[in-house]
Design a protein around this motif. Sequence first.
Motif, short mmCIF file in Angstrom:
data_model
loop_
_atom_site.label_atom_id
_atom_site.label_comp_id
_atom_site.label_asym_id
_atom_site.label_seq_id
_atom_site.Cartn_x
_atom_site.Cartn_y
_atom_site.Cartn_z
N GLY A 120 16.79 22.14 6.40
CA GLY A 120 15.56 21.81 7.12
C GLY A 120 14.51 21.15 6.26
O GLY A 120 13.97 20.09 6.60
N GLY A 121 14.19 21.79 5.14
CA GLY A 121 13.17 21.24 4.24
C GLY A 121 13.59 19.90 3.67
O GLY A 121 12.76 18.99 3.51
N GLY A 122 14.88 19.77 3.33
CA GLY A 122 15.37 18.51 2.78
C GLY A 122 15.21 17.36 3.77
O GLY A 122 14.83 16.24 3.40
N TYR A 123 15.49 17.64 5.04
CA TYR A 123 15.35 16.61 6.08
C TYR A 123 13.90 16.13 6.18
O TYR A 123 13.63 14.93 6.22
CB TYR A 123 15.80 17.17 7.43
N LEU A 124 12.97 17.08 6.19
CA LEU A 124 11.55 16.72 6.31
C LEU A 124 11.07 15.95 5.08
O LEU A 124 10.28 15.00 5.19
CB LEU A 124 10.71 17.98 6.50
N LEU A 125 11.54 16.34 3.90
CA LEU A 125 11.17 15.63 2.68
C LEU A 125 11.62 14.18 2.72
O LEU A 125 10.86 13.26 2.41
CB LEU A 125 11.78 16.34 1.46
N VAL A 126 12.88 13.99 3.10
CA VAL A 126 13.43 12.63 3.13
C VAL A 126 12.72 11.79 4.18
O VAL A 126 12.37 10.63 3.95
CB VAL A 126 14.95 12.67 3.42
N LYS A 127 12.45 12.38 5.34
CA LYS A 127 11.86 11.62 6.44
C LYS A 127 10.43 11.18 6.15
O LYS A 127 10.03 10.04 6.44
CB LYS A 127 11.89 12.46 7.73
N VAL A 143 15.13 9.95 -6.81
CA VAL A 143 14.75 10.74 -7.99
C VAL A 143 13.67 11.75 -7.63
O VAL A 143 13.75 12.93 -8.01
CB VAL A 143 14.26 9.81 -9.12
N VAL A 144 12.65 11.32 -6.91
CA VAL A 144 11.54 12.20 -6.53
C VAL A 144 12.02 13.33 -5.63
O VAL A 144 11.68 14.51 -5.85
CB VAL A 144 10.42 11.40 -5.83
N ILE A 145 12.81 13.00 -4.62
CA ILE A 145 13.29 14.01 -3.69
C ILE A 145 14.24 14.98 -4.39
O ILE A 145 14.18 16.20 -4.18
CB ILE A 145 13.97 13.34 -2.48
N ASP A 146 15.11 14.46 -5.26
CA ASP A 146 16.00 15.34 -6.03
C ASP A 146 15.18 16.32 -6.87
O ASP A 146 15.50 17.52 -6.95
CB ASP A 146 16.90 14.52 -6.95
N PHE A 147 14.12 15.81 -7.50
CA PHE A 147 13.28 16.67 -8.34
C PHE A 147 12.64 17.79 -7.52
O PHE A 147 12.64 18.95 -7.93
CB PHE A 147 12.20 15.84 -9.03
N ILE A 148 12.10 17.44 -6.36
CA ILE A 148 11.45 18.45 -5.51
C ILE A 148 12.47 19.47 -5.02
O ILE A 148 12.19 20.68 -4.99
CB ILE A 148 10.74 17.77 -4.33
#
Length: 358
Positions: free
Chosen positions: A344-351, A99-104
């Motif tokens: 790129g940004g999505g990968y860093l957010l998830v990691k 939920v948090v990552i989807d929101f960002i």
Amino acid sequence: MFDKGNRGNTMHGILLIALFSFAAFYLSEIPFVRSLSFSPLIVGILLGMLYANSLRNRLPETWVPGIKFCTKQVLRAGIVLYGFRLTLTEVAAVGVPAVVIDFIIVAGTIFLGVWLGKLLKMDGDTALMTATGSSICGAAAVLGAEPVVKCEGHKTAIAVSTVVIFGTLSMFLYPIMYRAGLLGGLSDMEVAVYTGSTLHEVAHVAGAGNAMDPTDELGIAGTATITKMIRVMMLAPVLVIMSFAIARRKRGVQEAVSGKRGIAIPWFAFGFIGVICLNSLLQYVFGVESVKDIPLNGAIEYIDTFMLTMAMTALGTDTSIDKFRQAGAKPFVLAGFLYIWLVGGGYLLVKYLTPFCQ
């Protein structure tokens, strides 16, 4: 539109779009088209654009109200019914990190798209529609934003085109990165969240998830799809916020012309939320695990897909090559920058963010 004198001509326009939509459903079942994960919505807008650049001038002008009806009333009803694909239970299934990552991802992509659009000196509506398609759920999000932004049909088609190009690319790129070990820094669940939170269309997420985890033994395919559907749920609040933001931006012009202030509240977005809540209640009442097991859900989803395909096809009939030329390459450059951010940004957010949310 449906006055006694115009009723027949309006129905002719609607039937024309319906015929194209039936053709889109048929073509989408061809193995090659299915391998590309092109939904009937995408095939429909392509058929509409083909018609716009070939036989469009032969269309009686009296049929146009029927086509406009498909781009407005049919579209809004389709977005409301889209809520039958979702339940609140799905949110609880994947937890806080998704939920948090989807929101960002959703908020960041929209703000980044609008800012980059200004840097590229793009038309504001085109930039917003492109960013919306990349941020939430591809073509369905673009369709949902169209009544709020109230832009020309060709701008909607351009935004959908960017979704098709970069979403299809992702569907093949993500499994390649997974097999090559480029996603080795992520757990299986994190790979699923990464896939669901950054790919454009639901079909793209399903295609990539199944390619990485064909039997869903690792939970990648299922979790990725649920993560994606949470992004879809964010469509309604985004549309409401967008309507207020656009009204504020245009308020000065409206006051200068009419002396009145007006905010176009997207009531269909509230209908979308209401249907999700109803669907969640039905899931509880019937005691089923999956949204697919709710009685009549399959039939409603089929009807909804057909309605959205009609809306897409109708938008395509107003999109000529000349209008693409007028828009130029900037929308695709913008979509390319947003794609880099998602990958790129999505990968860093998830990691780095997922451990803090668990």
